[in-house]
Design an enzyme around this catalytic site. Structure first.
Site, PDB file in Angstrom:
ATOM      1  N   SER A 119      46.191  52.605  40.535  1.00 39.93           N
ATOM      2  CA  SER A 119      45.297  53.738  40.766  1.00 39.93           C
ATOM      3  C   SER A 119      46.072  55.014  41.065  1.00 39.93           C
ATOM      4  CB  SER A 119      44.315  53.481  41.913  1.00 39.93           C
ATOM      5  OG  SER A 119      44.611  52.368  42.647  1.00 39.93           O
ATOM      6  N   HIS A 165      43.151  51.799  33.623  1.00 42.99           N
ATOM      7  CA  HIS A 165      42.606  51.861  34.988  1.00 42.99           C
ATOM      8  C   HIS A 165      41.138  51.441  34.943  1.00 42.99           C
ATOM      9  CE1 HIS A 165      41.755  54.544  38.757  1.00 42.99           C
ATOM     10  NE2 HIS A 165      41.913  53.290  39.084  1.00 42.99           N
ATOM     11  N   GLU A 200      39.832  54.220  32.445  1.00 41.84           N
ATOM     12  CA  GLU A 200      40.634  55.438  32.326  1.00 41.84           C
ATOM     13  C   GLU A 200      41.940  55.008  31.647  1.00 41.84           C
ATOM     14  OE1 GLU A 200      41.630  57.124  36.193  1.00 41.84           O
ATOM     15  OE2 GLU A 200      41.418  59.160  35.442  1.00 41.84           O
ATOM     16  N   ASN A 219      40.971  59.689  40.612  1.00 42.44           N
ATOM     17  CA  ASN A 219      41.327  59.860  42.024  1.00 42.44           C
ATOM     18  C   ASN A 219      41.724  61.288  42.385  1.00 42.44           C
ATOM     19  OD1 ASN A 219      40.750  57.334  43.145  1.00 42.44           O
ATOM     20  ND2 ASN A 219      42.498  56.465  42.059  1.00 42.44           N
TER      21      ASN A 219
HETATM   22  P1  NAI Z   1      44.607  42.826  45.815  1.00 39.99           P
HETATM   23  O1  NAI Z   1      45.437  42.986  47.023  1.00 39.99           O
HETATM   24  O2  NAI Z   1      43.191  42.367  45.919  1.00 39.99           O
HETATM   25  O3  NAI Z   1      45.348  41.819  44.790  1.00 39.99           O
HETATM   26  C1  NAI Z   1      46.700  41.934  44.461  1.00 39.99           C
HETATM   27  C2  NAI Z   1      47.201  40.556  44.018  1.00 39.99           C
HETATM   28  O4  NAI Z   1      48.524  40.725  43.480  1.00 39.99           O
HETATM   29  C3  NAI Z   1      47.304  39.534  45.163  1.00 39.99           C
HETATM   30  O5  NAI Z   1      46.589  38.368  44.826  1.00 39.99           O
HETATM   31  C4  NAI Z   1      48.817  39.265  45.260  1.00 39.99           C
HETATM   32  O6  NAI Z   1      49.123  37.926  45.599  1.00 39.99           O
HETATM   33  C5  NAI Z   1      49.271  39.590  43.832  1.00 39.99           C
HETATM   34  N1  NAI Z   1      50.682  39.890  43.688  1.00 39.99           N
HETATM   35  C6  NAI Z   1      51.486  40.626  44.522  1.00 39.99           C
HETATM   36  N2  NAI Z   1      52.738  40.673  44.019  1.00 39.99           N
HETATM   37  C7  NAI Z   1      52.725  39.983  42.856  1.00 39.99           C
HETATM   38  C8  NAI Z   1      53.715  39.657  41.891  1.00 39.99           C
HETATM   39  N3  NAI Z   1      54.980  40.053  42.016  1.00 39.99           N
HETATM   40  N4  NAI Z   1      53.350  38.895  40.828  1.00 39.99           N
HETATM   41  C9  NAI Z   1      52.077  38.449  40.687  1.00 39.99           C
HETATM   42  N5  NAI Z   1      51.108  38.726  41.575  1.00 39.99           N
HETATM   43  C10 NAI Z   1      51.417  39.474  42.644  1.00 39.99           C
HETATM   44  O7  NAI Z   1      44.700  44.236  45.046  1.00 39.99           O
HETATM   45  P2  NAI Z   1      43.605  44.933  44.105  1.00 39.99           P
HETATM   46  O8  NAI Z   1      42.644  45.708  44.931  1.00 39.99           O
HETATM   47  O9  NAI Z   1      43.116  43.935  43.113  1.00 39.99           O
HETATM   48  O10 NAI Z   1      44.513  46.015  43.363  1.00 39.99           O
HETATM   49  C11 NAI Z   1      45.374  45.662  42.301  1.00 39.99           C
HETATM   50  C12 NAI Z   1      45.758  46.912  41.534  1.00 39.99           C
HETATM   51  O11 NAI Z   1      44.583  47.526  41.031  1.00 39.99           O
HETATM   52  C13 NAI Z   1      46.455  47.978  42.389  1.00 39.99           C
HETATM   53  O12 NAI Z   1      47.419  48.606  41.593  1.00 39.99           O
HETATM   54  C14 NAI Z   1      45.323  48.935  42.745  1.00 39.99           C
HETATM   55  O13 NAI Z   1      45.768  50.227  42.982  1.00 39.99           O
HETATM   56  C15 NAI Z   1      44.516  48.884  41.464  1.00 39.99           C
HETATM   57  N6  NAI Z   1      43.098  49.251  41.593  1.00 39.99           N
HETATM   58  C16 NAI Z   1      42.333  48.782  42.639  1.00 39.99           C
HETATM   59  C17 NAI Z   1      40.978  49.111  42.705  1.00 39.99           C
HETATM   60  C18 NAI Z   1      40.109  48.564  43.808  1.00 39.99           C
HETATM   61  O14 NAI Z   1      38.961  49.042  43.932  1.00 39.99           O
HETATM   62  N7  NAI Z   1      40.555  47.587  44.588  1.00 39.99           N
HETATM   63  C19 NAI Z   1      40.346  49.990  41.689  1.00 39.99           C
HETATM   64  C20 NAI Z   1      41.211  50.330  40.602  1.00 39.99           C
HETATM   65  C21 NAI Z   1      42.541  50.004  40.584  1.00 39.99           C
END
Ligand code: NAI
Length: 303
Positions: free
Chosen positions: A118, A139, A151, A189
């Protein structure tokens, strides 16, 4: 494109895997945590049950969607055959740079590498690979199976061909892709976070209380959710990080995070995920309850 690898199976990763699998793609879902993978599969099944209840998909669709997803804890096993990788791991620049370095070594030369970040620069991520022309931002919005927008972020070196392929692919997922350039916060954002920050400043200055600010924006601007409630759902730590990316990236003090937001993050009141933010979620009900800290209105809020 047939084989899609999704890296990270958290909030966004499970939704992205669900969406690709639902449209017939073979999905390899990779996470360092087996527990996260199991939780993701359970969440996907639960979300499909919701779609079945609404009548948008059938039991047979559920079986085929789930059958299209395989899980892996080792990136080299999950990404070796990928036509496209969508990285949705934790929002940490070092984690992402290390994943893209690995992907560049593991994946066939034609694999397109996308990030769901993001706020981290696609150009910076692309620079650690030897295929910057094939690195792009995809995105997705939360919740992924429901939200229409993708996006599509064109890095400094992303090729026209790769951009066109990702725009086409996004349409196959029944989404509406929108192409933007790679600058801090992209479009979503860059506009949303200053609005949320201004709502927090409005509360901090005592102009109005939590409910009043959200009501004005909901009823007056036809937003489905007020900015303070939205901030609670996104996570106040996430909002703070993105504002800092905007502030650093543009060198403009207009993005400086409100001191109240900084205090709330330091206090561990991060919103819905910790049970407390501008609202209190600890009762576990759907009803919105203003957090005790903000029950007093106006100037008393910051006294
Ligand atoms: P989250 O914290 O729910 O999930 C992240 C996952 O990545 C975890 O399960 C973790 O174990 C895993 N992980 C960490 N390091 C890793 C690696 N080296 N290899 C494989 N898996 C790994 O995070 P979320 O909210 O799903 O965000 C993920 C991405 O999406 C981020 O870049 C965030 O900025 C982006 N994003 C999030 C939104 C939201 O509303 N939560 C909206 C749009 C984008």
């Amino acid at each position: 494109m047939k084989n899609i690898t999704v890296i990270g199976s958290g909030t966004m990763g499970n939704g992205i895997a669900h969406t690709f699998a639902q449209f017939g793609f073979a999905v390899s879902l990779v996470d360092i945590s087996e527990t996260a993978l199991q939780k993701a599969l359970a969440t996907i099944a639960k979300n499909i049950d919701r779609q079945i209840a609404k009548g948008t998909v059938t039991e047979a669709d559920k079986a085929s969607t789930l059958a299209n997803i395989k899980t892996f804890t080792k990136i080299e096993e999950g990404a070796a055959q990928a036509d496209l990788v969508v990285e949705a791991a934790s929002e940490n620049v070092n984690v992402k740079l290390s994943i893209f370095k690995q992907l560049d070594e593991i994946c066939p030369p034609n694999t397109i590498l996308a990030s769901n970040t993001s706020s981290i620069s696609i150009t910076q991520i692309a620079a650690v690979t030897k295929r910057a022309d094939k690195v792009i931002g995809m995105h997705f919005m939360n919740p992924v199976p429901v939200m229409k927008l993708i996006e599509v972020i064109r890095g400094y070196s992303t090729s026209n061909e790769v951009c066109a392929l990702i725009m086409e692919l996004s349409k196959k997922l029944n989404k509406i892709p929108t192409e933007v350039n790679d600058y801090p916060g992209f479009v979503a954002n860059k506009i949303l976070m200053p609005m949320i920050n201004e709502a927090i400043i409005t509360l901090y200055e005592g102009v109005a209380g939590v409910e009043e600010i959200d009501t004005v924006m909901k009823l007056g601007m036809a937003h489905p959710m007020g900015p303070l409630q939205l901030a609670d759902f996104i996570g106040l730590d996430v909002c703070l990080n993105i504002l800092r990316v905007l502030q650093d990236g543009f060198g403009n003090p207009k993005y400086a995070p409100c001191p109240l937001l900084v205090n709330m993050v330091m206090a561990g009141h991060l919103g819905a995920k910790t049970g407390k933010g501008f609202y209190d979620y600890s009762a576990g009900t759907k009803e919105l309850i203003v957090a005790d800290r903000f029950k007093k209105q106006g100037v008393a809020v910051i006294s």
